[in-house]
Design a protein around this motif. Structure first.
Motif, PDB file in Angstrom:
ATOM      1  N   ALA A 218       0.821  -1.215   0.000  1.00  0.00           N
ATOM      2  CA  ALA A 218       0.000   0.000   0.000  1.00  0.00           C
ATOM      3  C   ALA A 218       0.854   1.263   0.000  1.00  0.00           C
ATOM      4  CB  ALA A 218      -0.934  -0.010   1.204  1.00  0.00           C
ATOM      5  N   ARG A 219       1.909   1.277   0.800  1.00  0.00           N
ATOM      6  CA  ARG A 219       2.772   2.461   0.875  1.00  0.00           C
ATOM      7  C   ARG A 219       3.520   2.664  -0.442  1.00  0.00           C
ATOM      8  NH1 ARG A 219       6.509   2.570   6.026  1.00  0.00           N
ATOM      9  NH2 ARG A 219       4.408   2.232   6.903  1.00  0.00           N
ATOM     10  N   GLY A 220       4.004   1.579  -1.008  1.00  0.00           N
ATOM     11  CA  GLY A 220       4.711   1.667  -2.275  1.00  0.00           C
ATOM     12  C   GLY A 220       3.815   2.130  -3.407  1.00  0.00           C
ATOM     13  N   ARG A 221       2.564   1.662  -3.407  1.00  0.00           N
ATOM     14  CA  ARG A 221       1.616   2.100  -4.436  1.00  0.00           C
ATOM     15  C   ARG A 221       1.336   3.589  -4.333  1.00  0.00           C
ATOM     16  NH1 ARG A 221      -1.005  -2.720  -2.940  1.00  0.00           N
ATOM     17  NH2 ARG A 221      -2.610  -1.572  -1.787  1.00  0.00           N
ATOM     18  N   ALA A 222       1.259   4.094  -3.102  1.00  0.00           N
ATOM     19  CA  ALA A 222       1.018   5.528  -2.914  1.00  0.00           C
ATOM     20  C   ALA A 222       2.160   6.349  -3.504  1.00  0.00           C
ATOM     21  CB  ALA A 222       0.841   5.844  -1.428  1.00  0.00           C
ATOM     22  N   VAL A 223       3.380   5.933  -3.227  1.00  0.00           N
ATOM     23  CA  VAL A 223       4.546   6.646  -3.744  1.00  0.00           C
ATOM     24  C   VAL A 223       4.612   6.543  -5.264  1.00  0.00           C
ATOM     25  CG1 VAL A 223       7.073   6.706  -3.778  1.00  0.00           C
ATOM     26  CG2 VAL A 223       5.861   6.360  -1.614  1.00  0.00           C
ATOM     27  N   ALA A 224       4.360   5.346  -5.789  1.00  0.00           N
ATOM     28  CA  ALA A 224       4.405   5.143  -7.238  1.00  0.00           C
ATOM     29  C   ALA A 224       3.333   5.973  -7.942  1.00  0.00           C
ATOM     30  CB  ALA A 224       4.231   3.663  -7.555  1.00  0.00           C
ATOM     31  N   ASN A 225       2.130   6.004  -7.381  1.00  0.00           N
ATOM     32  CA  ASN A 225       1.048   6.791  -7.969  1.00  0.00           C
ATOM     33  C   ASN A 225       1.395   8.278  -8.006  1.00  0.00           C
ATOM     34  OD1 ASN A 225      -1.031   5.181  -8.912  1.00  0.00           O
ATOM     35  ND2 ASN A 225      -2.055   5.026  -6.937  1.00  0.00           N
ATOM     36  N   ALA A 226       1.897   8.788  -6.896  1.00  0.00           N
ATOM     37  CA  ALA A 226       2.240  10.206  -6.830  1.00  0.00           C
ATOM     38  C   ALA A 226       3.357  10.543  -7.815  1.00  0.00           C
ATOM     39  CB  ALA A 226       2.652  10.577  -5.407  1.00  0.00           C
ATOM     40  N   SER A 227       4.335   9.657  -7.915  1.00  0.00           N
ATOM     41  CA  SER A 227       5.438   9.885  -8.853  1.00  0.00           C
ATOM     42  C   SER A 227       4.941   9.892 -10.293  1.00  0.00           C
ATOM     43  CB  SER A 227       6.507   8.792  -8.675  1.00  0.00           C
ATOM     44  OG  SER A 227       7.018   8.797  -7.359  1.00  0.00           O
ATOM     45  N   PHE A 228       4.039   8.973 -10.600  1.00  0.00           N
ATOM     46  CA  PHE A 228       3.440   8.909 -11.933  1.00  0.00           C
ATOM     47  C   PHE A 228       2.683  10.200 -12.241  1.00  0.00           C
ATOM     48  CE2 PHE A 228      -0.534   7.848 -14.277  1.00  0.00           C
ATOM     49  CZ  PHE A 228       0.029   7.532 -15.510  1.00  0.00           C
ATOM     50  N   ALA A 229       1.891  10.671 -11.293  1.00  0.00           N
ATOM     51  CA  ALA A 229       1.100  11.888 -11.501  1.00  0.00           C
ATOM     52  C   ALA A 229       1.994  13.104 -11.722  1.00  0.00           C
ATOM     53  CB  ALA A 229       0.178  12.127 -10.310  1.00  0.00           C
ATOM     54  N   VAL A 230       3.041  13.218 -10.923  1.00  0.00           N
ATOM     55  CA  VAL A 230       3.972  14.347 -11.080  1.00  0.00           C
ATOM     56  C   VAL A 230       4.639  14.292 -12.446  1.00  0.00           C
ATOM     57  CG1 VAL A 230       6.141  15.323 -10.243  1.00  0.00           C
ATOM     58  CG2 VAL A 230       4.364  14.643  -8.609  1.00  0.00           C
ATOM     59  N   ALA A 231       5.001  13.084 -12.897  1.00  0.00           N
ATOM     60  CA  ALA A 231       5.640  12.941 -14.202  1.00  0.00           C
ATOM     61  C   ALA A 231       4.699  13.356 -15.330  1.00  0.00           C
ATOM     62  CB  ALA A 231       6.095  11.497 -14.400  1.00  0.00           C
ATOM     63  N   VAL A 232       3.436  12.919 -15.255  1.00  0.00           N
ATOM     64  CA  VAL A 232       2.458  13.282 -16.283  1.00  0.00           C
ATOM     65  C   VAL A 232       2.238  14.799 -16.289  1.00  0.00           C
ATOM     66  CG1 VAL A 232       0.038  13.088 -16.980  1.00  0.00           C
ATOM     67  CG2 VAL A 232       1.294  11.048 -16.273  1.00  0.00           C
ATOM     68  N   ALA A 233       2.117  15.381 -15.103  1.00  0.00           N
ATOM     69  CA  ALA A 233       1.915  16.831 -15.016  1.00  0.00           C
ATOM     70  C   ALA A 233       3.114  17.586 -15.579  1.00  0.00           C
ATOM     71  CB  ALA A 233       1.674  17.235 -13.565  1.00  0.00           C
TER      72      ALA A 233
ATOM     73  N   THR B 163      -3.766   9.022  -3.118  1.00  0.00           N
ATOM     74  CA  THR B 163      -5.090   9.219  -3.718  1.00  0.00           C
ATOM     75  C   THR B 163      -5.325  10.671  -4.127  1.00  0.00           C
ATOM     76  OG1 THR B 163      -6.017   7.387  -2.433  1.00  0.00           O
ATOM     77  CG2 THR B 163      -7.574   8.963  -3.367  1.00  0.00           C
ATOM     78  N   VAL B 164      -5.362  11.573  -3.167  1.00  0.00           N
ATOM     79  CA  VAL B 164      -5.754  12.957  -3.462  1.00  0.00           C
ATOM     80  C   VAL B 164      -4.738  13.670  -4.349  1.00  0.00           C
ATOM     81  CG1 VAL B 164      -6.314  15.199  -2.480  1.00  0.00           C
ATOM     82  CG2 VAL B 164      -7.122  13.109  -1.358  1.00  0.00           C
ATOM     83  N   LEU B 165      -3.475  13.685  -3.940  1.00  0.00           N
ATOM     84  CA  LEU B 165      -2.454  14.347  -4.754  1.00  0.00           C
ATOM     85  C   LEU B 165      -2.414  13.737  -6.151  1.00  0.00           C
ATOM     86  CD1 LEU B 165       0.033  16.145  -5.231  1.00  0.00           C
ATOM     87  CD2 LEU B 165       1.429  14.327  -4.230  1.00  0.00           C
ATOM     88  N   THR B 166      -2.381  12.414  -6.199  1.00  0.00           N
ATOM     89  CA  THR B 166      -2.295  11.711  -7.479  1.00  0.00           C
ATOM     90  C   THR B 166      -3.473  12.025  -8.388  1.00  0.00           C
ATOM     91  OG1 THR B 166      -1.073   9.870  -6.503  1.00  0.00           O
ATOM     92  CG2 THR B 166      -2.232   9.435  -8.554  1.00  0.00           C
ATOM     93  N   GLU B 167      -4.677  11.802  -7.893  1.00  0.00           N
ATOM     94  CA  GLU B 167      -5.861  11.906  -8.742  1.00  0.00           C
ATOM     95  C   GLU B 167      -6.228  13.350  -9.068  1.00  0.00           C
ATOM     96  OE1 GLU B 167      -8.817   9.481  -6.833  1.00  0.00           O
ATOM     97  OE2 GLU B 167      -7.571   7.678  -6.991  1.00  0.00           O
ATOM     98  N   GLU B 168      -6.046  14.258  -8.118  1.00  0.00           N
ATOM     99  CA  GLU B 168      -6.368  15.658  -8.417  1.00  0.00           C
ATOM    100  C   GLU B 168      -5.361  16.245  -9.398  1.00  0.00           C
ATOM    101  OE1 GLU B 168      -9.220  16.983  -7.679  1.00  0.00           O
ATOM    102  OE2 GLU B 168      -9.638  15.061  -6.732  1.00  0.00           O
TER     103      GLU B 168
END
Length: 208
Positions: free
Chosen positions: A37-52, A117-122
């Motif tokens: 769960a913790r790793g998924r949170a970090v991976a999701n946020a990193s993915f979102a920052v990269a896309v942005a 969740t929030v940082l990533t999805e927003e």
């Protein structure tokens, strides 16, 4: 300004391509990584920052310069799920309908929800896709939840439909507040309230 995403891609195609990438990430790529769960949170946020970053998102495009408006709208919207959760917690018949969870509540509300969740999805949907296509953003937000629905044993169609509607509300807040902070506040309040209720349900189950 031309970005890596824009190169060779027509402007009308960019939001569709981005939406397909986010769907593939959440449905196939991230689950295949086998992270906790913790790793998924970090991976999701990193993915979102990269896309942005590829899209060239900045403080102005995210509406961070309209922080006061975003926080005002966000606080008003966030009060609704908080009050609703308080009612559920106070009424035994409603409280018993909550699915219990034994996840660590502190990590859940202070790290996994705000970061994973929030940082990533927003950032992805209200920060990037809303700016490109407000009509497509809620749809891809719904599709983002295919894998979580499967993992939880929930109806995929029902979950996608529900989160698409939620995406419409979040996008409306983004447009009317002028800031991504407004939907982020509501999003956090919804998820954190649900986490608290799930924790209370688990605690009550242990005592019974």
């Amino acid at each position: 300004m031309r970005t890596a995403l824009a190169t060779g891609v027509e402007p009308a195609e960019r939001p569709i391509l981005t939406g397909l990438v986010t769907t593939a990430w959440s449905t196939y790529v991230l689950p295949a990584a086998g992270l906790g769960a913790r790793g998924r949170a970090v991976a999701n946020a990193s993915f979102a920052v990269a896309v942005a970053a590829v899209w060239g998102s900045n403080a102005e495009r995210l509406g961070l310069r309209n922080a006061a408006s975003g926080l005002k709208w966000g606080a008003a919207a966030a009060a609704i799920p908080v009050l609703g959760s308080a009612v559920v917690a106070a009424v035994p018949a409603l409280r018993r309908r909550v699915r219990p969870s034994e996840d660590d509540l502190v990590e859940w509300v202070l790290f996994r929800i705000p970061v994973g969740t929030v940082l990533t999805e927003e950032l992805l949907f209200r920060g990037v896709l809303d700016a490109a296509s407000p009509a497509l953003s809620p749809i891809f937000f719904g599709l983002w939840h295919i894998r979580p629905a499967r993992a939880a044993g929930d109806s995929v169609v029902g979950t996608v439909a529900t989160t698409t509607v939620a995406g419409v509300v979040f996008s409306w807040l983004r447009a009317h507040s002028g800031s991504v902070l407004a939907p982020a506040a509501l999003h956090y309040a919804l998820n954190a309230s649900g986490a608290v209720l799930a924790h209370l349900a688990a605690t009550e189950l242990e005592r019974s």
